[in-house]
Design a protein around this motif. Structure first.
Motif, PDB file in Angstrom:
ATOM      1  N   ALA A  36     -15.371   2.221 -59.867  1.00 27.24           N
ATOM      2  CA  ALA A  36     -14.878   3.396 -59.148  1.00 27.24           C
ATOM      3  C   ALA A  36     -13.582   3.103 -58.385  1.00 27.24           C
ATOM      4  CB  ALA A  36     -15.948   3.897 -58.179  1.00 27.24           C
ATOM      5  N   GLY A  37     -13.149   1.846 -58.389  1.00 22.63           N
ATOM      6  CA  GLY A  37     -11.934   1.473 -57.681  1.00 22.63           C
ATOM      7  C   GLY A  37     -12.119   1.321 -56.178  1.00 22.63           C
ATOM      8  N   ARG A  38     -13.358   1.288 -55.714  1.00 21.14           N
ATOM      9  CA  ARG A  38     -13.636   1.194 -54.272  1.00 21.14           C
ATOM     10  C   ARG A  38     -13.761  -0.242 -53.788  1.00 21.14           C
ATOM     11  NH1 ARG A  38     -18.445   4.405 -52.512  1.00 21.14           N
ATOM     12  NH2 ARG A  38     -17.489   4.061 -50.480  1.00 21.14           N
ATOM     13  N   LYS A  39     -14.165  -1.138 -54.658  1.00 23.20           N
ATOM     14  CA  LYS A  39     -14.273  -2.565 -54.326  1.00 23.20           C
ATOM     15  C   LYS A  39     -13.015  -3.234 -54.853  1.00 23.20           C
ATOM     16  CE  LYS A  39     -17.207  -6.600 -55.334  1.00 23.20           C
ATOM     17  NZ  LYS A  39     -17.098  -7.226 -54.018  1.00 23.20           N
ATOM     18  N   THR A  40     -12.160  -3.689 -53.943  1.00 23.94           N
ATOM     19  CA  THR A  40     -10.866  -4.233 -54.360  1.00 23.94           C
ATOM     20  C   THR A  40     -10.767  -5.739 -54.149  1.00 23.94           C
ATOM     21  OG1 THR A  40      -9.941  -3.681 -52.195  1.00 23.94           O
ATOM     22  CG2 THR A  40      -9.673  -2.045 -53.969  1.00 23.94           C
ATOM     23  N   THR A  41     -11.835  -6.345 -53.617  1.00 24.58           N
ATOM     24  CA  THR A  41     -11.873  -7.795 -53.458  1.00 24.58           C
ATOM     25  C   THR A  41     -13.216  -8.311 -53.945  1.00 24.58           C
ATOM     26  OG1 THR A  41     -10.415  -7.707 -51.532  1.00 24.58           O
ATOM     27  CG2 THR A  41     -11.681  -9.721 -51.837  1.00 24.58           C
ATOM     28  N   GLU A  42     -13.189  -9.228 -54.876  1.00 27.42           N
ATOM     29  CA  GLU A  42     -14.401  -9.873 -55.377  1.00 27.42           C
ATOM     30  C   GLU A  42     -14.519 -11.240 -54.729  1.00 27.42           C
ATOM     31  OE1 GLU A  42     -17.810 -10.915 -57.743  1.00 27.42           O
ATOM     32  OE2 GLU A  42     -17.009  -9.130 -56.756  1.00 27.42           O
ATOM     33  N   VAL A  43     -15.734 -11.616 -54.365  1.00 31.30           N
ATOM     34  CA  VAL A  43     -16.005 -12.912 -53.747  1.00 31.30           C
ATOM     35  C   VAL A  43     -16.668 -13.803 -54.789  1.00 31.30           C
ATOM     36  CG1 VAL A  43     -17.292 -14.122 -51.950  1.00 31.30           C
ATOM     37  CG2 VAL A  43     -16.291 -11.876 -51.469  1.00 31.30           C
ATOM     38  N   ARG A  44     -16.120 -14.990 -54.959  1.00 29.40           N
ATOM     39  CA  ARG A  44     -16.694 -15.980 -55.877  1.00 29.40           C
ATOM     40  C   ARG A  44     -16.600 -17.354 -55.245  1.00 29.40           C
ATOM     41  NH1 ARG A  44     -19.014 -14.129 -60.937  1.00 29.40           N
ATOM     42  NH2 ARG A  44     -18.839 -11.892 -60.547  1.00 29.40           N
ATOM     43  N   VAL A  45     -17.448 -18.236 -55.712  1.00 27.78           N
ATOM     44  CA  VAL A  45     -17.362 -19.641 -55.335  1.00 27.78           C
ATOM     45  C   VAL A  45     -16.265 -20.267 -56.189  1.00 27.78           C
ATOM     46  CG1 VAL A  45     -18.609 -21.836 -55.518  1.00 27.78           C
ATOM     47  CG2 VAL A  45     -19.747 -19.837 -54.571  1.00 27.78           C
ATOM     48  N   SER A  82     -15.018 -20.921 -46.194  1.00 29.45           N
ATOM     49  CA  SER A  82     -16.369 -20.374 -46.064  1.00 29.45           C
ATOM     50  C   SER A  82     -16.344 -18.872 -46.320  1.00 29.45           C
ATOM     51  CB  SER A  82     -16.918 -20.632 -44.652  1.00 29.45           C
ATOM     52  OG  SER A  82     -16.189 -19.855 -43.706  1.00 29.45           O
ATOM     53  N   PHE A  83     -17.521 -18.301 -46.506  1.00 31.75           N
ATOM     54  CA  PHE A  83     -17.628 -16.858 -46.696  1.00 31.75           C
ATOM     55  C   PHE A  83     -17.247 -16.115 -45.410  1.00 31.75           C
ATOM     56  CE2 PHE A  83     -20.967 -18.172 -49.925  1.00 31.75           C
ATOM     57  CZ  PHE A  83     -20.099 -18.081 -50.993  1.00 31.75           C
ATOM     58  N   GLU A  84     -17.596 -16.682 -44.258  1.00 29.15           N
ATOM     59  CA  GLU A  84     -17.223 -16.051 -42.992  1.00 29.15           C
ATOM     60  C   GLU A  84     -15.706 -15.986 -42.846  1.00 29.15           C
ATOM     61  OE1 GLU A  84     -19.103 -17.336 -39.426  1.00 29.15           O
ATOM     62  OE2 GLU A  84     -21.112 -16.957 -40.212  1.00 29.15           O
ATOM     63  N   ALA A  85     -15.033 -17.081 -43.149  1.00 31.58           N
ATOM     64  CA  ALA A  85     -13.568 -17.092 -43.076  1.00 31.58           C
ATOM     65  C   ALA A  85     -12.974 -16.083 -44.047  1.00 31.58           C
ATOM     66  CB  ALA A  85     -13.037 -18.499 -43.359  1.00 31.58           C
ATOM     67  N   LEU A  86     -13.567 -15.956 -45.213  1.00 31.19           N
ATOM     68  CA  LEU A  86     -13.103 -14.979 -46.203  1.00 31.19           C
ATOM     69  C   LEU A  86     -13.237 -13.566 -45.649  1.00 31.19           C
ATOM     70  CD1 LEU A  86     -13.751 -14.947 -49.986  1.00 31.19           C
ATOM     71  CD2 LEU A  86     -14.086 -12.898 -48.647  1.00 31.19           C
ATOM     72  N   MET A  87     -14.385 -13.246 -45.079  1.00 33.00           N
ATOM     73  CA  MET A  87     -14.590 -11.905 -44.519  1.00 33.00           C
ATOM     74  C   MET A  87     -13.603 -11.631 -43.398  1.00 33.00           C
ATOM     75  SD  MET A  87     -16.810 -10.015 -45.933  1.00 33.00           S
ATOM     76  CE  MET A  87     -18.126 -10.150 -47.118  1.00 33.00           C
ATOM     77  N   ASP A  88     -13.337 -12.636 -42.563  1.00 28.23           N
ATOM     78  CA  ASP A  88     -12.377 -12.462 -41.479  1.00 28.23           C
ATOM     79  C   ASP A  88     -10.968 -12.242 -42.028  1.00 28.23           C
ATOM     80  OD1 ASP A  88     -14.432 -12.830 -39.654  1.00 28.23           O
ATOM     81  OD2 ASP A  88     -13.931 -14.933 -39.257  1.00 28.23           O
ATOM     82  N   GLY A  89     -10.622 -12.948 -43.078  1.00 27.84           N
ATOM     83  CA  GLY A  89      -9.280 -12.857 -43.647  1.00 27.84           C
ATOM     84  C   GLY A  89      -9.042 -11.622 -44.489  1.00 27.84           C
ATOM     85  N   GLU A  90     -10.050 -11.198 -45.227  1.00 23.94           N
ATOM     86  CA  GLU A  90      -9.886 -10.092 -46.180  1.00 23.94           C
ATOM     87  C   GLU A  90     -10.357  -8.751 -45.639  1.00 23.94           C
ATOM     88  OE1 GLU A  90      -8.296 -10.508 -49.144  1.00 23.94           O
ATOM     89  OE2 GLU A  90      -8.023 -12.599 -48.551  1.00 23.94           O
ATOM     90  N   ILE A 124     -10.765 -12.596 -54.549  1.00 24.24           N
ATOM     91  CA  ILE A 124      -9.975 -12.157 -55.693  1.00 24.24           C
ATOM     92  C   ILE A 124      -9.600 -10.692 -55.467  1.00 24.24           C
ATOM     93  CG2 ILE A 124      -9.929 -11.870 -58.198  1.00 24.24           C
ATOM     94  CD1 ILE A 124     -12.301 -13.956 -58.224  1.00 24.24           C
ATOM     95  N   ARG A 125      -8.342 -10.448 -55.087  1.00 20.62           N
ATOM     96  CA  ARG A 125      -7.879  -9.063 -54.917  1.00 20.62           C
ATOM     97  C   ARG A 125      -7.525  -8.526 -56.292  1.00 20.62           C
ATOM     98  NH1 ARG A 125      -3.387  -7.910 -51.893  1.00 20.62           N
ATOM     99  NH2 ARG A 125      -2.721 -10.044 -51.806  1.00 20.62           N
ATOM    100  N   MET A 126      -7.931  -7.270 -56.537  1.00 22.17           N
ATOM    101  CA  MET A 126      -7.820  -6.742 -57.895  1.00 22.17           C
ATOM    102  C   MET A 126      -7.601  -5.235 -57.873  1.00 22.17           C
ATOM    103  SD  MET A 126     -11.859  -7.254 -58.623  1.00 22.17           S
ATOM    104  CE  MET A 126     -13.028  -6.417 -57.556  1.00 22.17           C
ATOM    105  N   GLU A 127      -7.192  -4.731 -59.029  1.00 21.62           N
ATOM    106  CA  GLU A 127      -7.071  -3.302 -59.249  1.00 21.62           C
ATOM    107  C   GLU A 127      -7.531  -2.998 -60.665  1.00 21.62           C
ATOM    108  OE1 GLU A 127      -2.948  -2.249 -58.848  1.00 21.62           O
ATOM    109  OE2 GLU A 127      -2.376  -3.251 -60.715  1.00 21.62           O
ATOM    110  N   LEU A 128      -7.982  -1.781 -60.887  1.00 25.64           N
ATOM    111  CA  LEU A 128      -8.396  -1.404 -62.239  1.00 25.64           C
ATOM    112  C   LEU A 128      -7.213  -1.519 -63.185  1.00 25.64           C
ATOM    113  CD1 LEU A 128     -10.597   1.719 -61.423  1.00 25.64           C
ATOM    114  CD2 LEU A 128     -11.380  -0.515 -62.205  1.00 25.64           C
TER     115      LEU A 128
END
Length: 129
Positions: A36-45, A82-90, A124-128
């Protein structure tokens, strides 16, 4: 056919590598947000197979066991410790606009244990596409 002179600063199409296409699975709720284009950042290890993921690459997300797929273009890849740092940054809204930061961290950590998080977290910032 007349050849046009080419400046030394010109980048020709044949000089640009074709974008790579990565195949990744998503759980249905996240897949639907991406499609739907609403999630623009994917989190991966930061697994070895994602070390070279870069802007202009593509990711074909699918739901395991189905034919459903969604193609996105990678805009940027940022590594966090870390995931916390990612959430703070993104910002949590780009990762999942339907869930709080705390709930997202709990969901991510349910998927990836502490030993996986220790490898590093990729935003991972992304667009359709």
């Amino acid at each position: 056919m007349n050849a046009r002179p080419v400046s030394p600063n010109t980048v020709l199409a044949e000089d640009v590598p074709a974008p790579r296409v990565y195949e990744l699975n998503l759980y249905r709720p996240y897949f639907e947000l991406v499609a739907a284009g609403r999630k623009t950042t994917e989190v991966r290890v930061k697994y070895p197979h994602l070390e070279n993921l870069a802007a202009s690459d593509h990711i074909r997300f699918s739901i395991k066991g189905t034919d459903e797929a969604c193609l996105v273009r990678v805009l940027a890849v940022t590594e966090y410790p870390s995931f916390e740092a990612l959430m703070d940054g993104e910002g949590a809204g780009s990762v999942n606009p339907t869930s709080t930061r705390e709930q997202q961290l709990a969901n991510i950590r349910a998927i990836y244990g502490p030993e996986k998080e220790a490898l590093g977290a990729l935003a991972i910032r992304m667009e359709l596409a």
